[in-house]
Design a protein around this motif. Structure first.
Motif, PDB file in Angstrom:
ATOM      1  N   VAL A 135       0.906  -1.164  -0.060  1.00  6.12           N
ATOM      2  CA  VAL A 135      -0.140   0.068   0.011  1.00  6.12           C
ATOM      3  C   VAL A 135       1.125   1.201  -0.099  1.00  6.12           C
ATOM      4  O   VAL A 135       0.454   2.246  -0.699  1.00  6.12           O
ATOM      5  N   LEU A 136       1.729   1.418   1.000  1.00  6.55           N
ATOM      6  CA  LEU A 136       2.719   2.502   0.981  1.00  6.55           C
ATOM      7  C   LEU A 136       3.631   2.713  -0.117  1.00  6.55           C
ATOM      8  O   LEU A 136       3.651   3.728  -0.829  1.00  6.55           O
ATOM      9  N   THR A 137       4.222   1.737  -0.811  1.00  7.44           N
ATOM     10  CA  THR A 137       4.996   1.791  -2.077  1.00  7.44           C
ATOM     11  C   THR A 137       4.052   2.144  -3.310  1.00  7.44           C
ATOM     12  O   THR A 137       4.372   2.938  -3.771  1.00  7.44           O
ATOM     13  N   GLY A 138       2.950   1.682  -3.298  1.00  6.03           N
ATOM     14  CA  GLY A 138       1.986   1.815  -4.304  1.00  6.03           C
ATOM     15  C   GLY A 138       1.433   3.310  -4.214  1.00  6.03           C
ATOM     16  O   GLY A 138       1.208   4.090  -5.442  1.00  6.03           O
TER      17      GLY A 138
ATOM     18  N   GLY B 263       4.844  11.744  -0.898  1.00  6.26           N
ATOM     19  CA  GLY B 263       6.142  12.109  -0.754  1.00  6.26           C
ATOM     20  C   GLY B 263       7.469  11.493  -0.403  1.00  6.26           C
ATOM     21  O   GLY B 263       8.419  11.618   0.253  1.00  6.26           O
ATOM     22  N   LEU B 264       7.521  10.026  -0.581  1.00 10.66           N
ATOM     23  CA  LEU B 264       8.334   9.203  -0.014  1.00 10.66           C
ATOM     24  C   LEU B 264       9.056   8.145  -1.377  1.00 10.66           C
ATOM     25  O   LEU B 264       8.403   8.331  -2.455  1.00 10.66           O
ATOM     26  N   SER B 265      10.160   8.085  -1.083  1.00 10.19           N
ATOM     27  CA  SER B 265      10.628   7.105  -2.051  1.00 10.19           C
ATOM     28  C   SER B 265      10.200   5.604  -1.911  1.00 10.19           C
ATOM     29  O   SER B 265       9.796   5.471  -1.008  1.00 10.19           O
ATOM     30  N   GLU B 266      10.417   4.833  -2.925  1.00  5.28           N
ATOM     31  CA  GLU B 266      10.033   3.401  -2.935  1.00  5.28           C
ATOM     32  C   GLU B 266      10.538   2.740  -1.623  1.00  5.28           C
ATOM     33  O   GLU B 266      10.165   1.978  -0.975  1.00  5.28           O
ATOM     34  N   LYS B 267      11.896   3.160  -1.534  1.00  5.01           N
ATOM     35  CA  LYS B 267      12.707   2.672  -0.376  1.00  5.01           C
ATOM     36  C   LYS B 267      12.147   2.840   0.813  1.00  5.01           C
ATOM     37  O   LYS B 267      11.988   1.833   1.844  1.00  5.01           O
ATOM     38  N   GLN B 268      11.970   4.185   1.014  1.00  3.16           N
ATOM     39  CA  GLN B 268      11.383   4.913   2.361  1.00  3.16           C
ATOM     40  C   GLN B 268       9.928   4.061   2.599  1.00  3.16           C
ATOM     41  O   GLN B 268       9.612   3.670   3.590  1.00  3.16           O
ATOM     42  N   ALA B 269       9.297   4.029   1.584  1.00  2.00           N
ATOM     43  CA  ALA B 269       7.803   3.474   1.906  1.00  2.00           C
ATOM     44  C   ALA B 269       7.988   1.843   2.238  1.00  2.00           C
ATOM     45  O   ALA B 269       7.326   1.380   3.081  1.00  2.00           O
ATOM     46  N   MET B 270       8.860   1.272   1.531  1.00  2.00           N
ATOM     47  CA  MET B 270       9.092  -0.164   2.011  1.00  2.00           C
ATOM     48  C   MET B 270       9.666  -0.131   3.189  1.00  2.00           C
ATOM     49  O   MET B 270       9.031  -1.240   4.302  1.00  2.00           O
TER      50      MET B 270
END
Length: 168
Positions: free
Chosen positions: A29-32, A38-45
């Motif tokens: 959910v966060l990555t999508g 305002g997050l990078s994919e890395k930060q979302a993961m």
């Protein structure tokens, strides 16, 4: 007669794709939705890494629901300490999204969601290996999609609570 093509939600598509390659429901959910947040994919993961499997494997609140509320906080949450009235309004707003999930899926408790799909928690702490069979029996992709759609729609919702306070 012309029929309109079904609309798609890029965030929901991206969230479901992330889940299907091994991200936890919360990470998906966060990555999508990372662009909206305002997050990078890395930060979302990283941010979602402890919320999967019903909060770090406890099978309590669904990780997708946890991530949805966290994301809604980043989009519409308070950026200052709130008075009780403001806090209550914000909680009602966030709870309305959880209740919408409950209305569709019957509960937001991971263990109950999985039980409805005849999935029992394995013994021990190790997550179940991801395989075609795993994805075929798990309802989680639908949960991830629903939560990502709610987050994406929230971008256009009116603000909740009082405006930010001025800091001197």
């Amino acid at each position: 007669m012309s029929s309109a093509a079904p609309t798609t939600c890029p965030e929901a598509e991206a969230a479901e794709a992330a889940f299907e390659v091994g991200a936890s429901c919360a990470q998906a959910v966060l990555t999508g939705c990372c662009r909206l947040l305002g997050l990078s994919e890395k930060q979302a993961m990283q941010l979602g890494s402890g919320f999967g499997a019903g909060l770090c494997g406890l099978r309590e609140t669904c990780g997708a629901v946890n991530a949805m509320v966290l994301a809604l906080g980043l989009i519409k949450g308070a950026d200052h300490p709130m008075e009780a009235k403001e806090k209550a309004a914000l909680y009602r707003h966030f709870r309305s999204h959880v209740e919408a999930f409950d209305n569709v899926f019957g509960t937001h408790v991971c263990q109950e969601l999985l039980k409805r799909a005849s999935i029992q928690k394995q013994a021990g702490d190790a997550p179940e290996a991801r395989s075609a069979a795993y994805y075929a029996k798990r309802p989680c992709a639908a949960f991830v999609r629903f939560c990502a759609e709610r987050v994406a729609a929230a971008e256009n919702e009116p603000a909740v609570g009082a405006p930010p306070r001025q800091v001197n």
